[in-house]
Design a protein around this motif. Structure first.
Motif, PDB file in Angstrom:
ATOM      1  N   LEU A  18      -1.182 -20.255  31.800  1.00 55.41           N
ATOM      2  CA  LEU A  18      -1.151 -20.310  30.332  1.00 55.41           C
ATOM      3  C   LEU A  18      -2.361 -19.570  29.789  1.00 55.41           C
ATOM      4  O   LEU A  18      -3.482 -19.757  30.281  1.00 55.41           O
ATOM      5  N   ARG A  19      -2.131 -18.746  28.770  1.00 57.93           N
ATOM      6  CA  ARG A  19      -3.241 -18.029  28.125  1.00 57.93           C
ATOM      7  C   ARG A  19      -3.023 -18.009  26.624  1.00 57.93           C
ATOM      8  O   ARG A  19      -1.957 -17.610  26.149  1.00 57.93           O
ATOM      9  N   LEU A  20      -4.016 -18.455  25.873  1.00 60.39           N
ATOM     10  CA  LEU A  20      -4.034 -18.343  24.417  1.00 60.39           C
ATOM     11  C   LEU A  20      -5.044 -17.288  24.028  1.00 60.39           C
ATOM     12  O   LEU A  20      -6.172 -17.292  24.546  1.00 60.39           O
ATOM     13  N   GLU A  21      -4.668 -16.413  23.109  1.00 60.59           N
ATOM     14  CA  GLU A  21      -5.555 -15.346  22.643  1.00 60.59           C
ATOM     15  C   GLU A  21      -5.509 -15.281  21.126  1.00 60.59           C
ATOM     16  O   GLU A  21      -4.466 -14.979  20.539  1.00 60.59           O
ATOM     17  N   ILE A  74       0.413 -16.726  22.637  1.00 57.10           N
ATOM     18  CA  ILE A  74       0.478 -17.818  23.606  1.00 57.10           C
ATOM     19  C   ILE A  74       1.402 -17.339  24.721  1.00 57.10           C
ATOM     20  O   ILE A  74       2.611 -17.204  24.513  1.00 57.10           O
ATOM     21  N   ARG A  75       0.838 -17.079  25.884  1.00 53.98           N
ATOM     22  CA  ARG A  75       1.621 -16.563  27.005  1.00 53.98           C
ATOM     23  C   ARG A  75       1.692 -17.621  28.096  1.00 53.98           C
ATOM     24  O   ARG A  75       0.668 -18.143  28.536  1.00 53.98           O
ATOM     25  N   GLY A  78       3.352 -15.392  31.918  1.00 47.72           N
ATOM     26  CA  GLY A  78       3.556 -13.999  31.551  1.00 47.72           C
ATOM     27  C   GLY A  78       4.498 -13.759  30.390  1.00 47.72           C
ATOM     28  O   GLY A  78       4.699 -12.613  29.978  1.00 47.72           O
ATOM     29  N   ARG A  79       5.049 -14.820  29.822  1.00 49.67           N
ATOM     30  CA  ARG A  79       6.035 -14.699  28.737  1.00 49.67           C
ATOM     31  C   ARG A  79       5.435 -15.183  27.431  1.00 49.67           C
ATOM     32  O   ARG A  79       4.810 -16.241  27.383  1.00 49.67           O
ATOM     33  N   GLU A  80       5.634 -14.433  26.373  1.00 52.35           N
ATOM     34  CA  GLU A  80       5.158 -14.828  25.053  1.00 52.35           C
ATOM     35  C   GLU A  80       6.033 -15.952  24.508  1.00 52.35           C
ATOM     36  O   GLU A  80       7.256 -15.804  24.416  1.00 52.35           O
ATOM     37  N   ILE A  81       5.396 -17.081  24.161  1.00 50.77           N
ATOM     38  CA  ILE A  81       6.178 -18.238  23.698  1.00 50.77           C
ATOM     39  C   ILE A  81       5.778 -18.700  22.300  1.00 50.77           C
ATOM     40  O   ILE A  81       6.315 -19.696  21.799  1.00 50.77           O
ATOM     41  N   ALA A  82       4.857 -17.996  21.643  1.00 46.71           N
ATOM     42  CA  ALA A  82       4.318 -18.491  20.370  1.00 46.71           C
ATOM     43  C   ALA A  82       5.388 -18.687  19.309  1.00 46.71           C
ATOM     44  O   ALA A  82       5.271 -19.573  18.460  1.00 46.71           O
ATOM     45  N   ALA A  83       6.437 -17.893  19.338  1.00 44.61           N
ATOM     46  CA  ALA A  83       7.463 -17.979  18.303  1.00 44.61           C
ATOM     47  C   ALA A  83       8.681 -18.798  18.741  1.00 44.61           C
ATOM     48  O   ALA A  83       9.627 -18.956  17.967  1.00 44.61           O
ATOM     49  N   LEU A  84       8.650 -19.341  19.950  1.00 45.34           N
ATOM     50  CA  LEU A  84       9.817 -20.077  20.444  1.00 45.34           C
ATOM     51  C   LEU A  84       9.880 -21.478  19.845  1.00 45.34           C
ATOM     52  O   LEU A  84       8.851 -22.112  19.609  1.00 45.34           O
ATOM     53  N   PRO A  85      11.078 -22.010  19.643  1.00 45.94           N
ATOM     54  CA  PRO A  85      11.201 -23.404  19.224  1.00 45.94           C
ATOM     55  C   PRO A  85      10.845 -24.338  20.380  1.00 45.94           C
ATOM     56  O   PRO A  85      10.925 -23.965  21.552  1.00 45.94           O
ATOM     57  N   THR A  86      10.481 -25.561  20.041  1.00 44.86           N
ATOM     58  CA  THR A  86      10.028 -26.524  21.036  1.00 44.86           C
ATOM     59  C   THR A  86      11.035 -26.738  22.166  1.00 44.86           C
ATOM     60  O   THR A  86      10.624 -26.784  23.341  1.00 44.86           O
ATOM     61  N   PRO A  87      12.340 -26.894  21.907  1.00 40.39           N
ATOM     62  CA  PRO A  87      13.271 -27.092  23.031  1.00 40.39           C
ATOM     63  C   PRO A  87      13.238 -25.945  24.042  1.00 40.39           C
ATOM     64  O   PRO A  87      13.341 -26.182  25.253  1.00 40.39           O
ATOM     65  N   ASP A  88      13.071 -24.712  23.580  1.00 44.82           N
ATOM     66  CA  ASP A  88      13.006 -23.580  24.504  1.00 44.82           C
ATOM     67  C   ASP A  88      11.707 -23.610  25.313  1.00 44.82           C
ATOM     68  O   ASP A  88      11.692 -23.233  26.487  1.00 44.82           O
ATOM     69  N   ILE A  89      10.626 -24.038  24.684  1.00 49.11           N
ATOM     70  CA  ILE A  89       9.356 -24.155  25.406  1.00 49.11           C
ATOM     71  C   ILE A  89       9.469 -25.231  26.480  1.00 49.11           C
ATOM     72  O   ILE A  89       8.998 -25.057  27.613  1.00 49.11           O
ATOM     73  N   ALA A  90      10.122 -26.335  26.157  1.00 44.61           N
ATOM     74  CA  ALA A  90      10.333 -27.387  27.158  1.00 44.61           C
ATOM     75  C   ALA A  90      11.195 -26.859  28.302  1.00 44.61           C
ATOM     76  O   ALA A  90      10.904 -27.120  29.482  1.00 44.61           O
TER      77      ALA A  90
END
Length: 253
Positions: A18-21, A74-75, A78-90
């Motif tokens: 996980l990486r936040l920038e 928010i990676r 290796g995948r950008e997840i900052a714009a994903l909805p919570t269910p997809d992040i889960a």
């Protein structure tokens, strides 16, 4: 100023899970995160520390998509997840245990676990492993979760989060308000999770527990990361503890 992770060769260090920038988060009119940079290595337990109101919970909720990042990256793996909805992040493999625990008090312990396993029945071997981590859950398996003590409810909340294999576990203040004997049980459970290779980002106010568990530590203040490094280095530097946290780990022995 926040510490921005130094650039290093990918051949020297593996990519963090996980990486936040430069993550900013606004909640209504309030600007809570002011450009957060942090990394969570795979297979390690990273502590997220800081005074009350530093932005720790907001950081977890932003990672999980419960609050949307205003800007920044928010990676995850290796995948950008900052714009994903919570269910997809889960579904991507991140589990979140909030401070409120989020269990269903009217359902039994068993029913809470069953509901958490969205892809089907919990693997029997995994269930045995989970109940080995938290033996009290086996004793109260068929009782409503609302009958559990605070510490047992916390154990159930964590068990729910790991009912299915996850790549990353976000946990917010699991020892808050617990009796010392329950704190010790929680420390042992997280040690077992570490030994199993779980990747964990853990917010904690009990600095003794943090010193016992952390491989790495990130300290926040006023919506920024102000320190990151090895937990053992913070444990060894009482002046740094005082400067960053306003007290020393010795105060929580």
């Amino acid at each position: 100023m926040a510490e921005t992770p130094a650039g290093t060769s990918a051949s020297t260090f593996p990519e963090p899970l996980l990486r936040l920038e430069g993550v900013h988060t606004h909640i209504g009119p309030y600007h809570i995160l002011h450009g957060v940079y942090l990394e969570v290595p795979a297979g390690e337990l990273t502590m997220l520390l800081g005074r009350n109101g530093a932005g720790k919970t907001t950081t977890l909720r932003t990672i999980m998509g419960l609050w949307q990042a205003s800007s920044g990256s928010i990676r995850f793996d290796g995948r950008e997840i900052a714009a994903l909805p919570t269910p997809d992040i889960a579904r991507a493999g991140i589990a979140y245990v909030p401070e409120s625990m989020g269990i269903f008090s009217d359902l039994t312990v068993r029913e809470n676990i069953v509901l958490a396993a969205r892809s089907g029945p919990v693997d029997p071997a995994r269930l045995d492993w989970m109940l080995g981590l938290f033996p009290a859950l086996k004793r109260f398996w068929n009782l409503p979760a609302g009958h559990l003590s605070g510490g047992q409810k916390q154990m159930l909340a964590i068990a729910r989060a790991i009912a299915e294999p996850r790549r990353l576990l976000l946990v917010d203040e699991p020892t808050k308000g617990l009796a010392p004997v329950m704190v010790r049980s929680m420390i042992e459970a997280f040690r077992a999770l570490k030994a199993a290779g779980e990747t964990i980002l853990l917010v904690e106010q009990n600095f003794h527990a943090a010193s016992q568990l952390g491989d790495n530590v990130i300290v926040m203040d006023d919506g920024l990361v102000v320190h990151s490094g090895a937990m053992r280095d913070l444990v060894a530097d009482k002046a740094l503890q005082q400067r960053l946290l306003g007290l020393s780990l010795d105060a929580h022995q």
